[in-house]
Design a protein around this motif. Structure first.
Motif, PDB file in Angstrom:
ATOM      1  N   ASP A 106       0.929  -1.139  -0.120  1.00 61.07           N
ATOM      2  CA  ASP A 106      -0.010  -0.229   0.014  1.00 61.07           C
ATOM      3  C   ASP A 106       0.976   1.040   0.120  1.00 61.07           C
ATOM      4  O   ASP A 106       1.760   1.303   0.723  1.00 61.07           O
ATOM      5  N   LEU A 107       0.402   2.202  -0.628  1.00 61.45           N
ATOM      6  CA  LEU A 107       1.027   3.452  -0.683  1.00 61.45           C
ATOM      7  C   LEU A 107       0.021   4.794  -0.923  1.00 61.45           C
ATOM      8  O   LEU A 107      -0.714   4.641  -1.685  1.00 61.45           O
ATOM      9  N   ASP A 108       0.281   5.598   0.124  1.00 64.74           N
ATOM     10  CA  ASP A 108      -0.778   6.427   0.119  1.00 64.74           C
ATOM     11  C   ASP A 108       0.097   8.070   0.449  1.00 64.74           C
ATOM     12  O   ASP A 108       1.297   7.923   0.957  1.00 64.74           O
ATOM     13  N   THR A 109      -0.507   9.042  -0.265  1.00 64.82           N
ATOM     14  CA  THR A 109       0.367  10.318  -0.105  1.00 64.82           C
ATOM     15  C   THR A 109      -0.699  11.163   0.147  1.00 64.82           C
ATOM     16  O   THR A 109      -1.950  11.148   0.052  1.00 64.82           O
ATOM     17  N   ASP A 110      -0.406  12.291   1.188  1.00 68.71           N
ATOM     18  CA  ASP A 110      -1.102  13.383   1.327  1.00 68.71           C
ATOM     19  C   ASP A 110      -0.331  14.546   1.933  1.00 68.71           C
ATOM     20  O   ASP A 110       0.797  14.625   2.151  1.00 68.71           O
ATOM     21  N   SER A 111      -1.098  15.844   1.902  1.00 65.18           N
ATOM     22  CA  SER A 111      -0.331  16.963   2.322  1.00 65.18           C
ATOM     23  C   SER A 111      -0.145  17.030   3.849  1.00 65.18           C
ATOM     24  O   SER A 111      -1.039  16.489   4.695  1.00 65.18           O
ATOM     25  N   VAL A 112       0.996  17.577   4.023  1.00 67.99           N
ATOM     26  CA  VAL A 112       1.492  17.758   5.448  1.00 67.99           C
ATOM     27  C   VAL A 112       0.795  18.733   6.123  1.00 67.99           C
ATOM     28  O   VAL A 112       0.598  19.978   5.347  1.00 67.99           O
ATOM     29  N   ASP A 113      -0.006  18.524   7.269  1.00 65.46           N
ATOM     30  CA  ASP A 113      -0.661  19.468   7.928  1.00 65.46           C
ATOM     31  C   ASP A 113       0.182  20.436   9.096  1.00 65.46           C
ATOM     32  O   ASP A 113       1.487  19.842   8.995  1.00 65.46           O
ATOM     33  N   SER A 114      -0.173  21.505   9.311  1.00 67.16           N
ATOM     34  CA  SER A 114       0.712  22.354   9.915  1.00 67.16           C
ATOM     35  C   SER A 114       1.557  21.742  11.301  1.00 67.16           C
ATOM     36  O   SER A 114       2.517  22.118  11.385  1.00 67.16           O
ATOM     37  N   SER A 115       0.814  20.971  11.765  1.00 66.71           N
ATOM     38  CA  SER A 115       1.439  20.403  13.241  1.00 66.71           C
ATOM     39  C   SER A 115       2.557  19.201  12.874  1.00 66.71           C
ATOM     40  O   SER A 115       3.484  19.300  13.345  1.00 66.71           O
ATOM     41  N   ASN A 116       2.339  18.654  11.579  1.00 60.47           N
ATOM     42  CA  ASN A 116       3.448  17.890  11.212  1.00 60.47           C
ATOM     43  C   ASN A 116       4.594  18.529  10.467  1.00 60.47           C
ATOM     44  O   ASN A 116       5.735  18.059  10.538  1.00 60.47           O
ATOM     45  N   VAL A 117       4.302  19.697  10.177  1.00 64.21           N
ATOM     46  CA  VAL A 117       5.429  20.761   9.362  1.00 64.21           C
ATOM     47  C   VAL A 117       6.211  20.860  10.553  1.00 64.21           C
ATOM     48  O   VAL A 117       7.537  20.631  10.538  1.00 64.21           O
ATOM     49  N   ASN A 118       5.747  21.252  11.712  1.00 64.69           N
ATOM     50  CA  ASN A 118       6.703  21.674  12.761  1.00 64.69           C
ATOM     51  C   ASN A 118       7.386  20.681  13.344  1.00 64.69           C
ATOM     52  O   ASN A 118       8.544  20.619  13.280  1.00 64.69           O
ATOM     53  N   LYS A 119       6.808  19.398  13.463  1.00 66.59           N
ATOM     54  CA  LYS A 119       7.456  18.091  13.718  1.00 66.59           C
ATOM     55  C   LYS A 119       8.490  17.590  13.021  1.00 66.59           C
ATOM     56  O   LYS A 119       9.819  17.525  13.314  1.00 66.59           O
ATOM     57  N   TYR A 120       8.445  17.783  11.458  1.00 64.96           N
ATOM     58  CA  TYR A 120       9.244  17.669  10.566  1.00 64.96           C
ATOM     59  C   TYR A 120      10.500  18.430  10.723  1.00 64.96           C
ATOM     60  O   TYR A 120      11.751  18.169  10.667  1.00 64.96           O
ATOM     61  N   ASN A 121      10.214  19.833  10.890  1.00 63.82           N
ATOM     62  CA  ASN A 121      11.298  20.862  11.100  1.00 63.82           C
ATOM     63  C   ASN A 121      12.179  20.618  12.092  1.00 63.82           C
ATOM     64  O   ASN A 121      13.333  20.662  11.996  1.00 63.82           O
ATOM     65  N   VAL A 122      11.497  20.247  13.239  1.00 66.31           N
ATOM     66  CA  VAL A 122      12.329  19.992  14.574  1.00 66.31           C
ATOM     67  C   VAL A 122      13.044  18.783  14.286  1.00 66.31           C
ATOM     68  O   VAL A 122      14.259  18.566  14.721  1.00 66.31           O
ATOM     69  N   GLN A 123      12.605  17.609  13.591  1.00 66.78           N
ATOM     70  CA  GLN A 123      13.337  16.270  13.536  1.00 66.78           C
ATOM     71  C   GLN A 123      14.498  16.852  12.582  1.00 66.78           C
ATOM     72  O   GLN A 123      15.479  16.032  12.761  1.00 66.78           O
ATOM     73  N   GLN A 124      14.362  17.432  11.689  1.00 66.28           N
ATOM     74  CA  GLN A 124      15.546  17.651  10.693  1.00 66.28           C
ATOM     75  C   GLN A 124      16.582  18.429  11.697  1.00 66.28           C
ATOM     76  O   GLN A 124      17.733  18.336  10.986  1.00 66.28           O
ATOM     77  N   GLN A 125      16.341  19.212  12.598  1.00 67.57           N
ATOM     78  CA  GLN A 125      17.397  19.754  13.395  1.00 67.57           C
ATOM     79  C   GLN A 125      17.875  18.902  14.333  1.00 67.57           C
ATOM     80  O   GLN A 125      19.125  19.339  15.037  1.00 67.57           O
ATOM     81  N   ALA A 126      17.246  17.690  14.839  1.00 67.97           N
ATOM     82  CA  ALA A 126      18.002  16.618  15.859  1.00 67.97           C
ATOM     83  C   ALA A 126      19.300  16.152  15.316  1.00 67.97           C
ATOM     84  O   ALA A 126      19.698  15.896  14.079  1.00 67.97           O
ATOM     85  N   LYS A 127      20.224  16.280  16.294  1.00 69.69           N
ATOM     86  CA  LYS A 127      21.696  15.658  16.118  1.00 69.69           C
ATOM     87  C   LYS A 127      21.839  14.139  15.851  1.00 69.69           C
ATOM     88  O   LYS A 127      22.493  13.778  15.169  1.00 69.69           O
TER      89      LYS A 127
END
Length: 192
Positions: A106-127
């Motif tokens: 199975d493969l699904d795609t969806d637009s990122v909602d605002s709360s997940n954009v923040n989580k993504y940005n924070v994860q990108q900065q994780a050491k």
């Protein structure tokens, strides 16, 4: 003693018995669910790392979450699936990989909602990156990681961001957390 109070005592006693029995049944069901998950996970031919490699060819971005599901109806083999979520900051990809065959089921795609954009940005900065956390968990436990998720919920005062990791070791599941900035392992729990 009045009839009302006798009736109340019996009703309260009855309610207490029902609650105690319900708690026992729920504990038994939880133990049975864990036993089923362990049995199916032990039979998996594909590791989480292999599932990540397979799924990453279908997605963009970084892995944000991965989980073994022992009774997912999308499993073609009946041996469970790995549910993997990737994000590139704009699009989320949810990919399921059969744990026996390694096929994408199975493969699904969806637009990122605002709360997940923040989580993504924070994860990108994780050491500590998610694959490093997987290696740390496997080294710490000598087990096989079944699931991992990046958390930015501040549940732990000393660990602002961390990975929740679920590991299969022998006949038990170990849940542990790994600090996303230091790589320190904390808050271990064992499920049998």
């Amino acid at each position: 003693m009045s009839k009302f109070f006798k009736s109340f005592q019996l009703t309260t006693l009855g309610a207490g018995v029902v609650i105690a029995l319900s708690a026992g049944i729920m504990t038994t069901m939880a133990n049975a669910d864990t036993a089923d998950e362990i049995r199916v996970a032990q039979a998996a031919k594909i590791s989480l790392k292999q599932a990540i490699d397979i799924a990453s060819k279908q997605a963009s971005g970084i892995l944000t979450e991965a989980e073994f599901d022992d009774d997912d109806s999308d499993s073609q083999s009946g041996g469970g699936v790995y549910e993997l979520e990737f994000s590139d900051g704009n699009t989320e990809y949810e990919i399921k990989v059969d744990a026996i065959t390694g096929q994408v089921v199975d493969l699904d795609t969806d637009s990122v909602d605002s709360s997940n954009v923040n989580k993504y940005n924070v994860q990108q900065q994780a050491k500590i990156k998610i694959m490093d956390a997987i290696k740390t968990a496997e080294k710490q436990t000598s087990g096989r990681v079944l699931g991992i998720e990046f958390e930015n919920d501040r549940d732990y005062a000393d660990h602002a961001t961390y990975y929740e990791v679920k590991v299969l070791k022998d006949n038990q599941i170990i849940e542990l957390n790994i600090d996303a900035d230091t790589g320190a392992v904390f808050a271990n729990k064992f499920k049998k």
